[in-house]
Design an enzyme around this catalytic site. Structure first.
Site, PDB file in Angstrom:
ATOM      1  N   ASN A 209       0.859  -1.201   0.000  1.00  0.00           N
ATOM      2  CA  ASN A 209       0.000   0.000   0.000  1.00  0.00           C
ATOM      3  C   ASN A 209       0.883   1.234   0.000  1.00  0.00           C
ATOM      4  OD1 ASN A 209       0.525   0.816   2.874  1.00  0.00           O
ATOM      5  ND2 ASN A 209      -0.351  -1.216   3.200  1.00  0.00           N
ATOM      6  N   ASP A 278      -4.382  -6.364   5.298  1.00  0.00           N
ATOM      7  CA  ASP A 278      -5.373  -7.203   5.972  1.00  0.00           C
ATOM      8  C   ASP A 278      -5.332  -8.643   5.471  1.00  0.00           C
ATOM      9  OD1 ASP A 278      -6.408  -5.233   7.651  1.00  0.00           O
ATOM     10  OD2 ASP A 278      -7.519  -4.357   5.983  1.00  0.00           O
ATOM     11  N   ILE A 306      -2.325  -7.412  14.482  1.00  0.00           N
ATOM     12  CA  ILE A 306      -1.206  -7.292  15.424  1.00  0.00           C
ATOM     13  C   ILE A 306      -1.614  -6.472  16.649  1.00  0.00           C
ATOM     14  CG2 ILE A 306       1.183  -6.476  15.677  1.00  0.00           C
ATOM     15  CD1 ILE A 306       1.434  -6.899  12.579  1.00  0.00           C
ATOM     16  N   LYS A 340     -11.302  -2.915  19.362  1.00  0.00           N
ATOM     17  CA  LYS A 340      -9.942  -3.362  19.670  1.00  0.00           C
ATOM     18  C   LYS A 340      -9.563  -3.101  21.127  1.00  0.00           C
ATOM     19  CE  LYS A 340      -8.285  -2.921  14.927  1.00  0.00           C
ATOM     20  NZ  LYS A 340      -7.174  -3.180  14.047  1.00  0.00           N
TER      21      LYS A 340
END
Ligand code: C5P
Length: 395
Positions: A209, A278, A306, A340
């Site tokens: 990316n 991803d 992660i 998260k």
């Protein structure tokens, strides 16, 4: 940033073209409330006059080791009175002298006779900087506890482009001021991920990316300034390594995950800045795939998250996440923070942030939203860490 009251600096100039920048540096240090005693080598006087430096610092400049007026003790007196000695510009030759403890003029003698910190801003042509002897001398200075300010990469007086350019006066003035600031992250271990990951498709192709790593590297630099011990797990980037940061180079998300797993137990703070892919290719080909077929289907499988892994460790470090969103920034970011289980998340618009030098962040924590207005990434990194420290110290 506040005034550095009564700090006394000996500003040493050596003979390089960047000496002209020392005039502006002096003005900025004086403006920040510092007392500046300028000392120049003879070579420096070929680039800028002591009269200029005297006018800006408001003090006679020290040049001659054999000046009878001060009883020949200027080197002792000046270094006794100083809170720090800053050499800007520091030529390759002067750095070599410092590394070897030579004292054959007033400025080098003053450095050897000091009992205060020494800060050095290298300034030289890129080949002189890259030369093995210079690099050896720089390593020696760091091992001796000298603080390096830069250098930076960019256009050089000789017309070449590369590493070795002295930092700009405003950056140097900021670094000198920061040097005297309290170090709230002293003894704190910060683990960071930065940059993109690269997921192999075959021997030569891959999925990646446009992340440049600039934000993560800026945070590493800002954490270092605050006294932290920084480990940076970096995907492939073209950036110079911040001096003093332990860098672990990785390529794929799996490698990044392994490196983070290895260091996470030891970390007090984890900041996930990397743009981790991803998905990865289920079975990358060892050979280059031939374009014989009309259609090629790649099977992609999920990479481990992660940040989520670290945040869910039995005794997690204080975790900070990033979210790059292309729309509905606030909703997606707030939702991501909850999912998260992060005490702090910094969100930005992907189309504005990725690869750019400037950015704008919105921080999300238990107290709500905090906007960090548009600025260069190092300024944002410093503001983000100031905010983080308050939460970290509370928790
Ligand atoms: O869910 P999303 O990928 O948008 O979350 C972004 C945050 O999670 C960033 O802090 C990023 O570094 C981290 N992340 C990660 N591992 C992944 C994906 C994202 O650590 N596989």
């Amino acid at each position: 940033m506040g005034q550095a009251q009564q700090k006394r600096i000996v500003l040493g100039l050596t003979g390089g073209i960047a000496a002209y920048k020392a005039a502006e540096l002096t003005r900025l240090l004086v403006k920040q409330g510092m007392e500046v005693q300028v000392a120049m080598t003879e070579a420096a006087c070929h680039f800028i006059t002591p009269a200029t430096m005297q006018a800006l610092s408001g003090r006679p400049v020290l040049v001659n080791q054999w000046d009878a007026a001060d009883n020949g003790m200027a080197h002792i007196d000046a270094s006794r009175a100083a809170d720090a000695i800053v050499i800007a510009p520091a030529t390759a030759d002067f750095i070599a002298k410092l590394a070897h403890g030579l004292a054959d003029d007033l400025l080098s003698t003053l450095c050897l006779a000091r009992d205060c910190p020494l800060l050095v801003a290298p300034a030289m042509n890129r080949q002189m900087w890259e030369n093995a002897a210079t690099q050896r001398n720089i390593r020696q200075l760091v091992a001796d506890g000298v603080t390096l300010l830069g250098p930076a990469s960019g256009m050089q007086a000789c017309g070449e482009e590369g590493m070795g350019r002295m930092l700009e006066p405003a950056e140097l003035a900021h670094d000198v001021l920061t040097f005297f600031q309290p170090k709230p992250l002293s003894g704190v271990k910060v683990l960071l991920t930065a940059g993109p990951t690269y997921e192999a498709i075959d021997a030569v192709r891959g999925i990646t990316n446009r992340s440049s790593g600039k934000m993560g590297y800026a945070i590493a630099q800002a954490a270092l300034e605050l006294g932290a011990q920084v480990t940076l797990v970096s995907g492939p980037t073209a950036l110079a390594r911040p001096q003093g940061v332990q860098v672990v180079d990785v390529t794929s998300a799996a490698e990044m995950f392994a490196a983070v797993q290895q260091h996470a137990a030891d970390a007090d703070i984890f900041i996930g800045v990397a743009a981790v892919a991803d998905y990865r290719v289920a079975q990358p080909s060892e050979q280059k795939i031939k374009k014989s077929a009309d259609k090629l289907t790649l099977e992609l499988i999920h990479n481990p998250d992660i940040l989520a892994y670290v945040a869910n460790l039995p005794k997690p470090p204080f975790c900070v996440g990033f979210a790059a969103e292309s729309e509905n920034l606030r909703e997606h970011a707030a939702q991501k923070r909850r999912a998260k289980k992060l005490p702090l998340l910094a969100a930005n618009l992907a189309q504005q942030a990725i690869g750019a030098d400037e950015n704008e962040l919105v921080l999300f924590d238990d107290a709500g939203e905090h906007v960090l207005p548009r600025a260069d990434k190092l300024t944002l990194a410093r503001a983000l860490l100031q905010h983080m420290i308050k939460l970290f110290q509370k928790g």
